[in-house]
Scaffold this motif. Structure first.
Motif, PDB file in Angstrom:
ATOM      1  N   ILE A 391     -31.190  19.174  40.152  1.00 31.09           N
ATOM      2  CA  ILE A 391     -32.063  18.315  39.342  1.00 31.09           C
ATOM      3  C   ILE A 391     -33.035  17.545  40.236  1.00 31.09           C
ATOM      4  CG2 ILE A 391     -32.041  16.270  37.856  1.00 31.09           C
ATOM      5  CD1 ILE A 391     -29.571  17.405  36.527  1.00 31.09           C
ATOM      6  N   ASP A 392     -32.536  16.992  41.326  1.00 25.43           N
ATOM      7  CA  ASP A 392     -33.422  16.278  42.260  1.00 25.43           C
ATOM      8  C   ASP A 392     -34.535  17.193  42.753  1.00 25.43           C
ATOM      9  OD1 ASP A 392     -31.829  14.112  41.952  1.00 25.43           O
ATOM     10  OD2 ASP A 392     -30.839  14.261  43.916  1.00 25.43           O
ATOM     11  N   ALA A 393     -34.142  18.420  43.120  1.00 31.60           N
ATOM     12  CA  ALA A 393     -35.132  19.355  43.657  1.00 31.60           C
ATOM     13  C   ALA A 393     -36.164  19.708  42.591  1.00 31.60           C
ATOM     14  CB  ALA A 393     -34.451  20.602  44.182  1.00 31.60           C
ATOM     15  N   LEU A 401     -43.658  19.993  35.225  1.00 29.78           N
ATOM     16  CA  LEU A 401     -43.865  21.416  34.909  1.00 29.78           C
ATOM     17  C   LEU A 401     -42.631  22.041  34.256  1.00 29.78           C
ATOM     18  CD1 LEU A 401     -45.788  22.799  38.024  1.00 29.78           C
ATOM     19  CD2 LEU A 401     -46.688  21.990  35.840  1.00 29.78           C
ATOM     20  N   VAL A 402     -41.513  21.301  34.298  1.00 33.00           N
ATOM     21  CA  VAL A 402     -40.288  21.838  33.694  1.00 33.00           C
ATOM     22  C   VAL A 402     -39.629  20.772  32.807  1.00 33.00           C
ATOM     23  CG1 VAL A 402     -39.761  23.478  35.545  1.00 33.00           C
ATOM     24  CG2 VAL A 402     -38.921  21.132  35.735  1.00 33.00           C
ATOM     25  N   HIS A 403     -38.953  21.232  31.761  1.00 29.17           N
ATOM     26  CA  HIS A 403     -38.135  20.370  30.909  1.00 29.17           C
ATOM     27  C   HIS A 403     -36.734  20.924  30.875  1.00 29.17           C
ATOM     28  CE1 HIS A 403     -41.682  18.849  28.242  1.00 29.17           C
ATOM     29  NE2 HIS A 403     -41.620  18.257  29.420  1.00 29.17           N
ATOM     30  N   PHE A 404     -35.747  20.021  30.905  1.00 26.11           N
ATOM     31  CA  PHE A 404     -34.371  20.521  30.768  1.00 26.11           C
ATOM     32  C   PHE A 404     -33.487  19.414  30.247  1.00 26.11           C
ATOM     33  CE2 PHE A 404     -35.288  19.334  35.163  1.00 26.11           C
ATOM     34  CZ  PHE A 404     -34.380  18.307  35.377  1.00 26.11           C
ATOM     35  N   HIS A 405     -32.333  19.853  29.725  1.00 26.96           N
ATOM     36  CA  HIS A 405     -31.277  18.982  29.255  1.00 26.96           C
ATOM     37  C   HIS A 405     -30.249  18.961  30.390  1.00 26.96           C
ATOM     38  CE1 HIS A 405     -27.815  18.026  26.601  1.00 26.96           C
ATOM     39  NE2 HIS A 405     -27.212  19.026  27.236  1.00 26.96           N
ATOM     40  N   VAL A 406     -29.734  17.779  30.736  1.00 27.97           N
ATOM     41  CA  VAL A 406     -28.797  17.698  31.867  1.00 27.97           C
ATOM     42  C   VAL A 406     -27.397  18.117  31.417  1.00 27.97           C
ATOM     43  CG1 VAL A 406     -27.710  16.162  33.543  1.00 27.97           C
ATOM     44  CG2 VAL A 406     -30.138  15.896  32.988  1.00 27.97           C
ATOM     45  N   PRO A 407     -26.861  19.223  31.952  1.00 35.49           N
ATOM     46  CA  PRO A 407     -25.537  19.672  31.507  1.00 35.49           C
ATOM     47  C   PRO A 407     -24.420  18.805  32.086  1.00 35.49           C
ATOM     48  CG  PRO A 407     -26.357  21.126  33.232  1.00 35.49           C
ATOM     49  CD  PRO A 407     -27.451  20.141  32.956  1.00 35.49           C
ATOM     50  N   LEU A 413     -28.100  25.523  34.407  1.00 39.34           N
ATOM     51  CA  LEU A 413     -29.103  24.614  33.849  1.00 39.34           C
ATOM     52  C   LEU A 413     -30.182  25.466  33.194  1.00 39.34           C
ATOM     53  CD1 LEU A 413     -30.386  21.321  35.084  1.00 39.34           C
ATOM     54  CD2 LEU A 413     -32.107  23.099  34.808  1.00 39.34           C
ATOM     55  N   TRP A 414     -30.502  25.114  31.965  1.00 42.37           N
ATOM     56  CA  TRP A 414     -31.449  25.884  31.148  1.00 42.37           C
ATOM     57  C   TRP A 414     -32.770  25.141  31.171  1.00 42.37           C
ATOM     58  CZ3 TRP A 414     -32.176  30.471  29.238  1.00 42.37           C
ATOM     59  CH2 TRP A 414     -32.918  30.707  28.091  1.00 42.37           C
ATOM     60  N   TYR A 449     -38.565  30.577  29.723  1.00 48.07           N
ATOM     61  CA  TYR A 449     -37.345  29.836  30.034  1.00 48.07           C
ATOM     62  C   TYR A 449     -36.690  30.469  31.255  1.00 48.07           C
ATOM     63  CZ  TYR A 449     -37.342  27.173  25.689  1.00 48.07           C
ATOM     64  OH  TYR A 449     -37.657  26.307  24.678  1.00 48.07           O
ATOM     65  N   VAL A 450     -35.923  29.659  31.963  1.00 49.26           N
ATOM     66  CA  VAL A 450     -35.222  30.141  33.148  1.00 49.26           C
ATOM     67  C   VAL A 450     -33.801  29.590  33.108  1.00 49.26           C
ATOM     68  CG1 VAL A 450     -35.041  29.754  35.645  1.00 49.26           C
ATOM     69  CG2 VAL A 450     -37.246  30.399  34.644  1.00 49.26           C
ATOM     70  N   ARG A 451     -32.806  30.442  33.432  1.00 48.26           N
ATOM     71  CA  ARG A 451     -31.456  29.921  33.640  1.00 48.26           C
ATOM     72  C   ARG A 451     -31.211  29.834  35.134  1.00 48.26           C
ATOM     73  NH1 ARG A 451     -25.709  32.953  32.662  1.00 48.26           N
ATOM     74  NH2 ARG A 451     -26.218  33.606  34.787  1.00 48.26           N
ATOM     75  N   PHE A 452     -30.990  28.594  35.607  1.00 46.59           N
ATOM     76  CA  PHE A 452     -30.602  28.386  37.003  1.00 46.59           C
ATOM     77  C   PHE A 452     -29.086  28.203  37.065  1.00 46.59           C
ATOM     78  CE2 PHE A 452     -34.980  26.548  37.260  1.00 46.59           C
ATOM     79  CZ  PHE A 452     -35.483  27.361  38.264  1.00 46.59           C
ATOM     80  N   THR A 453     -28.392  29.084  37.754  1.00 43.46           N
ATOM     81  CA  THR A 453     -26.975  28.862  38.028  1.00 43.46           C
ATOM     82  C   THR A 453     -26.881  28.111  39.348  1.00 43.46           C
ATOM     83  OG1 THR A 453     -26.385  30.905  36.917  1.00 43.46           O
ATOM     84  CG2 THR A 453     -24.757  29.996  38.452  1.00 43.46           C
TER      85      THR A 453
END
Lengths: 478, 478
Positions: A391-393, A401-407, A413-414, A449-453
């Motif tokens: 998240i920091d990165a 440039l990105v939106h996400f919900h914090v899991p 992370l989606w 959308y991107v899934r970051f594992t």
């Protein structure tokens, strides 16, 4: 995979020609079969394309292979003399059956990782080696001196593992069950395969979350099922959607991953859970609950599964050790009514004759051991740390440039990419740049959308991985 | 499985009622589902039927279950109050899909062995525990300290095992191959499942030996294949039958087990092998060669496989450790052309995401170890000893009433019963008498044949097992 020896005095192209000649004579490439393209083989072997061109021309000169423009390079038929011998048309056989191939994006990801293991891996949905309880497993394995567990096993799975799971499921998941209701499987993948192949018939309609990892599994299509979408918002799926899907399409089953959903990371809200169970019981609909991530809950206690409050037996519960211990162990389980467990166990005998007892015994020892709880504590702390690094990165490199919900649990992370971008272009740019991720369309969502594992990459690589990703994104949108 | 405690002060019937109530409330038997018959449950729990009758009547009095004449005993629907809640009709779901259930005889055998482990077992086609290299495996497991093998594996299987197999297949089977032509499978069962599901399509015709273990595998019918017979005489199948089956039915594949065939124990004659390969190559037909028994050859060197002389790539070769080391390890392999291996590996990912790395690593260590050859020597000597015990006992107890061919390798003896006898009657009489075997009709033959597996029973039980069998036979024919 074989690679040419760069220290040898024999030229690279001749080494490659020798290797291919051997593989052809061993039947790996039968007469008439297609060889890899020059570009692809060069990539696999880590050599210049011109080296492969030379190797192929050597083999052509020997009459071993033939190239025709437009149809690639093939092993010669004529090599086998004038007698009318025909190699089976293996290519046509390989196109038989009902099985759809894996998605092109997933094959591309697998290929890229095999080709370049130094890629920073945000794509593979599994734990890093150092998060798995490897030392603990090794210790347990060294203590093993079981002398009776090498015969064919009970079709439902190794008894002591089912016993261990009765205790585990009660203690950690609030699920009360008995040994005879448990089927051990080769991970959630096999549980889902058994359900789609043996409890449903081609043409049946089923409801699946949108987005969902289920879209990455061609098994649903291979089984001939019609898939209908249950949109996931930040509180999970909406129970009223079940009713309307049932009315319109007579859906026969609901597939759901209520805790730290893959890929969105959301947890289904409490009141929606009761409404979902009500809707299912009103309609007599079975719910398949996949619950691989709950025990990773970072800071609160894990949300209870639907199965723990399922009073009438609507829920078929699926769990595994893949996401909380080790994916390579291939140990999962299913809790289901007697008639279902018996049917699936019988069918599974026909597929693979059941699981190896060795990992089952190891899993039972691990679940029963004093290693289990400390391992979970360590895992949760490490995942939280890695999530925060990610998240920091992302905020630093791509803020705005990105939106996400914090899991609050899970491995993924989606992420919505704000500027318009083509999935495929972004993926290739990222691979070029030394980083890889899973494009959202793999999970059935629209492009962008991107899934970051974050579980798989090393912690120290996460910031530089995102920085490489950011460069790729800038390249892909310009 | 739970059993009532005979030392408890609580009556048996109440213990059983309590246990059932618990299992019903845990969803193992959902509302409306059928409970086991009184007779069957009594047998499972090892109690008198009257005890179960009492337990059921207790539960009926509590309103938990209902019995209607002709439709058995079911869990009450009314237990769940007046609200319109419906449990899914799990029984109907369990009838879905394309999977046929296992053969009734095989389920009967499994059930009988589960119920009475003291049965002398001539039915299970596997090694006895003391023939498996358990000490060796335990030693190898204790030496293990591999720290990198717990992630998702290569779809074709664990690299070091494929490497070990390249050496093993060359040394022991005369097969030259490469790592990239090998697919690791969960035993021959999974190899055959992959071939029938992914290389053939419903309606395809295939040729299968008669008799053959293939008839015991409903997977062929589940895949919608049409099966045509290749009769096996004492020199194996007749190659000219291939040509006529091809002419008549356009068969698309041949399944064959040329060495110590299951169940007949025959070895295909040398000249027939060349003729078979010629016929296959003339017709462009693939041969699936299953070769699990060769390394058990008691006194001569094992006959070479078809694959070792397959110059044009017609043969898809299947092997495993199940019959020469341990069936519970679930490690097998397939050698096939590149396009086939890639296709099957991709499809298998969808079924179970591949095998556990733990048994694969153990298998690789075992094949590479100095334990392997001495283990084979010991295994061959023990199997020969057991075979002779069986033959002596048959001659002593049933001389004149049975005919058989003496197998020179493998685990089984195929036996013609001279007097007319009904398979089912004989099996039940044998089980009553404390011994169990596999009826010939399981392997597609007419009534009046028996497969005796001599590898599984303890040596000291073989004579008394045959004596019990002889009593059963006399009872069944009178």
């Amino acid at each position: 995979m074989w690679k040419p020896d760069r220290n040898s005095t024999r030229p690279l192209y001749q080494q490659i020609a020798d290797d291919l000649e051997q593989r052809i004579s061993y039947g790996e490439f039968p007469p008439g079969s297609l060889l890899p393209s020059e570009r692809k083989l060069a990539e696999q072997l880590g050599v210049n394309r011109s080296t492969v061109v030379l190797a192929y021309s050597e083999l052509r000169a020997l009459g071993i292979i033939e190239s025709r423009s437009g149809s690639g390079t093939r092993v010669s038929d004529s090599k086998w003399g004038a007698t009318p011998k025909h190699t089976p048309n293996w290519r046509r056989y390989a196109e038989g059956g009902n099985f759809l191939p894996n998605l092109p994006f997933l094959r591309r990801i697998r290929e890229a990782l095999a080709h370049d293991p130094s890629l920073i891996d945000f794509a593979s949905g599994e734990l890093a080696g150092d998060l798995a309880p490897i030392q603990e497993m090794n210790t347990l394995m060294r203590q093993t001196s079981n002398t009776s567990y090498f015969g064919y096993d009970n079709p439902q799975g190794y008894g002591p593992l089912r016993q261990a799971l009765v205790t585990h499921l009660k203690k950690y998941r609030g699920i009360r069950t008995t040994e005879s209701s448990i089927l051990i499987t080769s991970g959630s993948q096999q549980s889902l395969y058994l359900v789609t192949q043996c409890l449903l018939s081609p043409g049946d309609a089923v409801a699946i979350e949108d987005p969902s990892y289920c879209y990455s599994l061609p098994m649903f299509q291979s089984a001939g099922l019609r898939l209908f979408r249950l949109p996931v918002d930040e509180r999970g799926v909406r129970p009223e959607d079940i009713r309307s899907l049932y009315k319109k399409h007579r859906i026969r089953m609901i597939f759901i991953n209520p805790n730290f959903q893959n890929p969105t990371g959301t947890v289904m809200a409490q009141e929606r859970r009761s409404q979902l169970l009500d809707a299912a019981s009103e309609l007599g609909l079975p719910i398949v609950e996949d619950d691989p991530f709950s025990l990773t809950a970072y800071q609160c206690s894990p949300p209870p599964p639907l199965k723990s409050v399922d009073s009438i037996g609507s829920v078929l519960y699926i769990g595994s050790l893949s996401k909380i211990a080790a994916s390579g162990l291939r140990v999962g389980w299913m809790v289901a009514p007697n008639s279902v467990v018996e049917r699936l166990a019988d069918a599974r005998q026909q597929m693979d004759f059941g699981l190896s007892v060795v990992p089952q015994s190891l899993a039972a020892q691990f679940l029963n051991s004093s290693y289990f709880t400390p391992h979970l504590d360590r895992l949760r702390a490490s995942l939280l740390y890695k999530r925060d690094l990610l998240i920091d990165a992302l905020q630093k490199e791509l803020g705005g440039l990105v939106h996400f919900h914090v899991p609050e649990g899970g491995l993924h992370l989606w992420c919505k990419i704000v500027p318009e971008v083509n999935d495929s272009k972004l993926l290739e740019a990222a691979i070029q740049n030394g980083v890889i991720f899973a494009p959202g369309s793999v999970y059935g969502s629209a492009s962008g959308y991107v899934r970051f594992t974050y579980a798989r990459a090393r912690a120290e690589d996460i910031p530089s991985g995102i920085s490489k990703f950011a460069q790729a994104l800038h390249a892909a949108i310009h």
